[in-house]
Design an enzyme around this catalytic site. Structure first.
Site, PDB file in Angstrom:
ATOM      1  N   TYR A 141      73.956  72.879  82.381  1.00 38.70           N
ATOM      2  CA  TYR A 141      72.953  72.980  83.439  1.00 38.70           C
ATOM      3  C   TYR A 141      73.250  74.129  84.412  1.00 38.70           C
ATOM      4  CZ  TYR A 141      71.170  68.388  82.011  1.00 38.70           C
ATOM      5  OH  TYR A 141      70.637  67.337  81.304  1.00 38.70           O
ATOM      6  N   LYS A 192      81.311  66.248  71.533  1.00 35.60           N
ATOM      7  CA  LYS A 192      80.748  66.640  70.242  1.00 35.60           C
ATOM      8  C   LYS A 192      81.740  67.659  69.675  1.00 35.60           C
ATOM      9  CE  LYS A 192      77.293  66.537  67.275  1.00 35.60           C
ATOM     10  NZ  LYS A 192      77.011  65.368  66.431  1.00 35.60           N
ATOM     11  N   ASP A 224      76.422  61.446  69.542  1.00 40.62           N
ATOM     12  CA  ASP A 224      75.355  60.804  68.763  1.00 40.62           C
ATOM     13  C   ASP A 224      75.724  59.358  68.455  1.00 40.62           C
ATOM     14  OD1 ASP A 224      77.374  62.063  67.345  1.00 40.62           O
ATOM     15  OD2 ASP A 224      76.109  62.664  65.671  1.00 40.62           O
ATOM     16  N   ASP A 248      73.786  62.746  81.463  1.00 43.08           N
ATOM     17  CA  ASP A 248      72.420  62.599  81.951  1.00 43.08           C
ATOM     18  C   ASP A 248      71.641  61.671  81.017  1.00 43.08           C
ATOM     19  OD1 ASP A 248      70.050  62.994  83.251  1.00 43.08           O
ATOM     20  OD2 ASP A 248      69.846  65.120  82.767  1.00 43.08           O
ATOM     21  N   ASP A 252      70.918  57.227  81.482  1.00 44.20           N
ATOM     22  CA  ASP A 252      69.571  56.654  81.542  1.00 44.20           C
ATOM     23  C   ASP A 252      69.395  55.586  80.467  1.00 44.20           C
ATOM     24  OD1 ASP A 252      68.809  58.205  83.660  1.00 44.20           O
ATOM     25  OD2 ASP A 252      66.908  58.825  82.756  1.00 44.20           O
TER      26      ASP A 252
END
Ligand code: NAD
Length: 362
Positions: A141, A192, A224, A248, A252
């Site tokens: 980001y 990852k 994943d 992020d 959620d």
């Protein structure tokens, strides 16, 4: 010593839910001798309307001088056509980066009274109590270079950079292990590492940091798989720690395990434990002004504030028990209402929690 909390109600339901959180703080002050003072300031759309900027200088000064910050929510359709530089959300991002709030803690707790509110089967989620720690000021980001360009084939191209220095990884690692020491002593680091060099380094540094915490068990999971495990068997986790974008998305996902976004608090901490505390939800323009928003996420944010910034676990637990008492009494705002319970509005829920708090003192 009296400590100071900067209070930023913000927009939409922000003002309604923060009013209830302030009632809880008032009660702690009057009935339990909590030495805190509060001062309000503008942020987001409300600040833009009054001052022409979503993040006025005086709001920053107040937050810098305060010991902790309590925020409602920012944003709404009224400001959506504004330039990005003055959108309400810029106020929030500005605050995070000015205060260097690099560690975002998001608990996902399912209260037994709300087990029916989750979309997952009760046996999968009942008793759920996990904590996701998201790195908040680095990663893709913020990485440079970033942007859009025309490539050599004349096509539009977009690009971002995933970058972490080892010190950025190390400091969030320490937060994760120290937090796990206060819980069930397990950290799952999500990366990852099989395809991204940056997260290969993430894994390496997490292993190095873990050496300082022999009492905490460290495991690793690819992002994943972590997403899959969160909905398959979420109770296997205690503390999950991950980089900004993975966090992020996963946080959620974890929030929804608990049924309502109106129940979940969050903390964003700096290096010294100073923090900003806020519900994970937004300004809910669809219900703003109706007095029906659930104030519990904001009230529980006050509990987190007391626990993490003021090291006052006793007051935090008092608030948490009062929330449970209100739920036990069958009170529900619209978002968590089900048959056989009593529907209440925002202020009634806040008052019930304050009454339970007061009763716990007698
Ligand atoms: P939202 O979280 O505001 O609302 C999503 C849904 O959940 C809505 O139906 C809303 O009514 C409901 N909801 C949210 N909080 C609730 C509560 N306490 N009680 C009952 N119901 C609740 O997300 P959105 O609609 O995508 O965004 C609305 C605005 O909020 C946008 O401007 C967005 O940018 C902003 N936003 C701000 C923050 C923040 O301030 N930290 C976070 C997310 C979104």
């Amino acid at each position: 010593m009296t400590r100071k909390i900067a209070v930023l109600p913000g927009d939409g339901i922000g003002t309604e839910i923060v009013a209830e959180a302030l009632k809880v703080l008032d009660c702690l002050r009057q009935d339990f001798g909590l030495a805190v003072e509060t001062e309000e300031a503008l942020i987001g759309g409300a600040a833009y309307d009054a001052k022409g900027t979503p993040f006025p200088e005086e709001t920053l000064s107040l937050c810098q001088a305060a010991d902790a910050v309590l925020l409602g929510a920012v944003g709404g359709p009224k400001w959506e056509s504004l330039d990005y530089s003055v959108r309400p959300e810029r106020g929030l991002l500005g605050l995070r980066s000015e205060l260097e709030l690099f560690a975002n803690l998001r608990p996902a707790i399912l209260y037994p009274q709300l087990v029916g509110a989750s979309t997952l089967k009760p046996e999968v989620v009942s008793g759920l109590d996990i904590l996701i720690i998201r790195e908040l000021t680095g990663g893709i980001y913020f990485g440079q270079p970033r942007g859009r360009r025309i490539n050599e084939k004349g096509q539009r191209e977009g690009y971002n950079t995933l970058v972490y220095s080892e010190s950025e990884i190390r400091r969030i690692g320490h937060i994760a292990f120290q937090t796990a020491q206060k819980r069930n002593r397990r950290v799952c680091s999500v990366d990852k590492a099989n395809v991204l060099e940056c997260t290969e380094l993430w894994r390496e540094v997490m292993i190095e940091v873990s050496k300082d915490y022999p009492d905490v068990a460290l495991s690793h999971m690819y992002v994943d798989n972590a997403a899959m495990q969160l909905v398959r068997a979420p109770k296997q986790f205690d503390v999950m720690v991950t980089e900004n974008m993975f966090g992020d998305i996963l946080s959620d996902c974890a929030a929804m395990l608990t049924g309502s976004i109106g129940m979940l608090p969050s903390a964003s901490l700096d290096q010294n434990g100073k923090g900003m505390y806020e519900p994970i939800h937004g300004s809910a323009p669809d219900i703003a002004g109706k007095g029906i928003a659930n104030p519990i996420a904001t009230i529980l944010s006050v509990a987190m504030l007391l626990r993490y910034s003021f090291d006052d676990a006793a007051s935090a637990e008092r608030i948490e028990r009062a929330v449970v008492a209100a739920l036990d009494a069958g009170l529900r705002t619209t978002d968590i209402y089900s048959e056989g319970t009593r529907k209440v509005d925002t202020a009634e829920m806040g008052d019930a929690i304050v009454s339970a708090l007061r009763a716990s003192n007698s």
